[in-house]
Scaffold this motif. Structure first.
Motif, PDB file in Angstrom:
ATOM      1  N   ARG A   1       0.820  -1.210   0.000  1.00 42.30           N
ATOM      2  CA  ARG A   1       0.000   0.000   0.000  1.00 42.30           C
ATOM      3  C   ARG A   1       0.852   1.258   0.000  1.00 42.30           C
ATOM      4  N   LEU A   2       1.961   1.243   0.743  1.00 40.72           N
ATOM      5  CA  LEU A   2       2.861   2.395   0.715  1.00 40.72           C
ATOM      6  C   LEU A   2       3.417   2.588  -0.692  1.00 40.72           C
ATOM      7  N   GLY A   3       3.727   1.498  -1.369  1.00 39.12           N
ATOM      8  CA  GLY A   3       4.194   1.592  -2.742  1.00 39.12           C
ATOM      9  C   GLY A   3       3.178   2.276  -3.635  1.00 39.12           C
ATOM     10  N   ASN A   4       1.899   1.938  -3.459  1.00 40.52           N
ATOM     11  CA  ASN A   4       0.840   2.583  -4.244  1.00 40.52           C
ATOM     12  C   ASN A   4       0.776   4.085  -3.966  1.00 40.52           C
ATOM     13  N   ILE A   5       0.918   4.446  -2.696  1.00 42.12           N
ATOM     14  CA  ILE A   5       0.865   5.862  -2.322  1.00 42.12           C
ATOM     15  C   ILE A   5       2.008   6.628  -2.983  1.00 42.12           C
ATOM     16  N   VAL A   6       3.212   6.089  -2.867  1.00 43.23           N
ATOM     17  CA  VAL A   6       4.391   6.774  -3.412  1.00 43.23           C
ATOM     18  C   VAL A   6       4.330   6.824  -4.935  1.00 43.23           C
ATOM     19  N   HIS A   7       3.972   5.690  -5.560  1.00 43.89           N
ATOM     20  CA  HIS A   7       3.839   5.671  -7.016  1.00 43.89           C
ATOM     21  C   HIS A   7       2.814   6.706  -7.476  1.00 43.89           C
ATOM     22  N   GLY A   8       1.653   6.699  -6.833  1.00 46.17           N
ATOM     23  CA  GLY A   8       0.594   7.622  -7.230  1.00 46.17           C
ATOM     24  C   GLY A   8       1.000   9.067  -7.101  1.00 46.17           C
ATOM     25  N   ALA A   9       1.675   9.393  -5.992  1.00 42.14           N
ATOM     26  CA  ALA A   9       2.113  10.768  -5.768  1.00 42.14           C
ATOM     27  C   ALA A   9       3.122  11.202  -6.837  1.00 42.14           C
ATOM     28  N   LEU A  10       4.084  10.349  -7.125  1.00 40.16           N
ATOM     29  CA  LEU A  10       5.104  10.691  -8.124  1.00 40.16           C
ATOM     30  C   LEU A  10       4.505  10.802  -9.523  1.00 40.16           C
ATOM     31  N   GLU A  11       3.589   9.909  -9.846  1.00 41.98           N
ATOM     32  CA  GLU A  11       2.989   9.948 -11.176  1.00 41.98           C
ATOM     33  C   GLU A  11       2.138  11.202 -11.373  1.00 41.98           C
ATOM     34  N   ASP A  12       1.348  11.553 -10.360  1.00 39.14           N
ATOM     35  CA  ASP A  12       0.541  12.774 -10.470  1.00 39.14           C
ATOM     36  C   ASP A  12       1.442  14.007 -10.544  1.00 39.14           C
ATOM     37  N   TRP A  13       2.506  13.994  -9.767  1.00 42.67           N
ATOM     38  CA  TRP A  13       3.424  15.130  -9.713  1.00 42.67           C
ATOM     39  C   TRP A  13       4.151  15.328 -11.045  1.00 42.67           C
ATOM     40  N   ARG A  14       4.477  14.222 -11.718  1.00 40.58           N
ATOM     41  CA  ARG A  14       5.202  14.295 -12.987  1.00 40.58           C
ATOM     42  C   ARG A  14       4.279  14.505 -14.197  1.00 40.58           C
ATOM     43  N   SER A  15       2.989  14.373 -14.003  1.00 43.45           N
ATOM     44  CA  SER A  15       2.069  14.464 -15.139  1.00 43.45           C
ATOM     45  C   SER A  15       2.079  15.857 -15.750  1.00 43.45           C
ATOM     46  N   PRO A  16       2.147  15.951 -17.085  1.00 42.92           N
ATOM     47  CA  PRO A  16       2.080  17.259 -17.754  1.00 42.92           C
ATOM     48  C   PRO A  16       0.748  17.949 -17.468  1.00 42.92           C
ATOM     49  N   ASP A  17       0.774  19.286 -17.524  1.00 37.59           N
ATOM     50  CA  ASP A  17      -0.447  20.045 -17.300  1.00 37.59           C
ATOM     51  C   ASP A  17      -1.336  20.023 -18.545  1.00 37.59           C
ATOM     52  N   GLU A  18      -2.428  20.801 -18.512  1.00 37.55           N
ATOM     53  CA  GLU A  18      -3.395  20.780 -19.614  1.00 37.55           C
ATOM     54  C   GLU A  18      -2.794  21.269 -20.934  1.00 37.55           C
ATOM     55  N   ASN A  19      -1.662  21.973 -20.853  1.00 36.26           N
ATOM     56  CA  ASN A  19      -0.987  22.451 -22.062  1.00 36.26           C
ATOM     57  C   ASN A  19       0.140  21.522 -22.506  1.00 36.26           C
ATOM     58  N   GLY A  20       0.263  20.380 -21.820  1.00 35.61           N
ATOM     59  CA  GLY A  20       1.296  19.418 -22.185  1.00 35.61           C
ATOM     60  C   GLY A  20       2.670  19.738 -21.638  1.00 35.61           C
ATOM     61  N   LYS A  21       2.754  20.727 -20.740  1.00 42.00           N
ATOM     62  CA  LYS A  21       4.044  21.104 -20.172  1.00 42.00           C
ATOM     63  C   LYS A  21       4.273  20.404 -18.839  1.00 42.00           C
ATOM     64  N   THR A  22       5.520  20.015 -18.605  1.00 41.78           N
ATOM     65  CA  THR A  22       5.875  19.372 -17.352  1.00 41.78           C
ATOM     66  C   THR A  22       5.969  20.418 -16.249  1.00 41.78           C
ATOM     67  N   PRO A  23       5.244  20.239 -15.140  1.00 37.78           N
ATOM     68  CA  PRO A  23       5.303  21.231 -14.060  1.00 37.78           C
ATOM     69  C   PRO A  23       6.708  21.358 -13.491  1.00 37.78           C
ATOM     70  N   LYS A  24       7.019  22.528 -12.926  1.00 36.03           N
ATOM     71  CA  LYS A  24       8.309  22.711 -12.275  1.00 36.03           C
ATOM     72  C   LYS A  24       8.397  21.780 -11.068  1.00 36.03           C
ATOM     73  N   PRO A  25       9.590  21.218 -10.826  1.00 35.09           N
ATOM     74  CA  PRO A  25       9.734  20.241  -9.738  1.00 35.09           C
ATOM     75  C   PRO A  25       9.757  20.888  -8.354  1.00 35.09           C
ATOM     76  N   LYS A  26       8.575  21.101  -7.783  1.00 37.36           N
ATOM     77  CA  LYS A  26       8.472  21.724  -6.469  1.00 37.36           C
ATOM     78  C   LYS A  26       8.110  20.674  -5.421  1.00 37.36           C
ATOM     79  N   PHE A  27       8.859  20.666  -4.327  1.00 32.80           N
ATOM     80  CA  PHE A  27       8.659  19.660  -3.286  1.00 32.80           C
ATOM     81  C   PHE A  27       7.289  19.784  -2.636  1.00 32.80           C
ATOM     82  N   GLY A  28       6.827  21.016  -2.416  1.00 29.81           N
ATOM     83  CA  GLY A  28       5.527  21.197  -1.784  1.00 29.81           C
ATOM     84  C   GLY A  28       4.409  20.550  -2.572  1.00 29.81           C
ATOM     85  N   ALA A  29       4.466  20.668  -3.887  1.00 25.97           N
ATOM     86  CA  ALA A  29       3.442  20.052  -4.737  1.00 25.97           C
ATOM     87  C   ALA A  29       3.508  18.539  -4.636  1.00 25.97           C
TER      88      ALA A  29
END
Length: 203
Positions: A1-29
């Motif tokens: 379950r921890l693996g799912n949490i970490v995977h999900g967080a990283l995948e959402d964080w790395r997902s491009p925005d609605e314009n297809g751009k990769t968000p800046k790598p901010k720890f808070g996000a």
């Protein structure tokens, strides 16, 4: 379950925005995504695991997360259960690639996140079936690009492997022998394989 949490967080964080751009790598996000996934009742963990996940992500971000990257795909499917992707030798494969990035030199890197307590050796990575399947898929998708497969060992670092086209073709030939062997079976013989040994439900 921890693996799912970490995977999900990283995948959402790395997902491009609605314009297809990769968000800046901010720890808070990244931590906002972690908290959201940790609050999902399907992946509920106790305090020890929750704190372990936070520490793991903090260490990973300081080591790897600050670097801007060009994301091509997050959770890239290779076919589906009902319609698997077929390699050019007819072998069906199915799975999801956690992250695909493109480097400035044109290299396509396929990344698989791992939260394992045990690290992976270079020899293990060089001979890993998952790496071979992903690289075989990528060679068909990007026939003229340099390829690299990386295990993102979130507790330790990155273990990468590069296969030349001859090795990929040899692997595909071996994979086809495994596929043909499975197809020839008329009765299953239940057994616990290596990839099942971690499972608490194996009995």
């Amino acid at each position: 379950r921890l693996g799912n949490i970490v995977h999900g967080a990283l995948e959402d964080w790395r997902s491009p925005d609605e314009n297809g751009k990769t968000p800046k790598p901010k720890f808070g996000a990244l931590m906002q995504h972690y908290e959201r996934w940790a609050s999902d009742p399907r992946y509920s963990v106790d305090l020890e695991f929750y704190e372990d996940g936070k520490a793991l992500i903090r260490r990973w971000f300081d080591r790897r997360g600050r670097e801007p990257i060009r994301v091509l795909a997050v959770e890239q499917p290779m076919g589906s259960h009902s319609a698997p992707f077929r390699l050019d030798n007819g072998v069906p494969i199915f799975g999801y690639i956690d992250l695909i990035v493109e480097h400035k030199d044109g290299t396509i890197e396929l990344i698989d996140y791992k939260t394992n307590r045990a690290n992976k050796t270079q020899d293990e990575a060089n001979n890993d079936v998952q790496a071979g399947i992903y690289l075989a898929y990528a060679r068909q998708m990007w026939p003229d690009r340099p390829l690299r497969f990386s295990f993102e060992m979130l507790r330790y670092g990155v273990v990468s492997t590069v296969w030349d086209d001859e090795r990929i073709e040899s692997f595909k030939g071996w994979l086809k022998t495994q596929y043909e062997s499975i197809k020839s079976l008329t009765k299953g013989n239940p057994s616990i394989g290596d990839s099942c040994r971690w499972c608490p439900y194996q009995t």
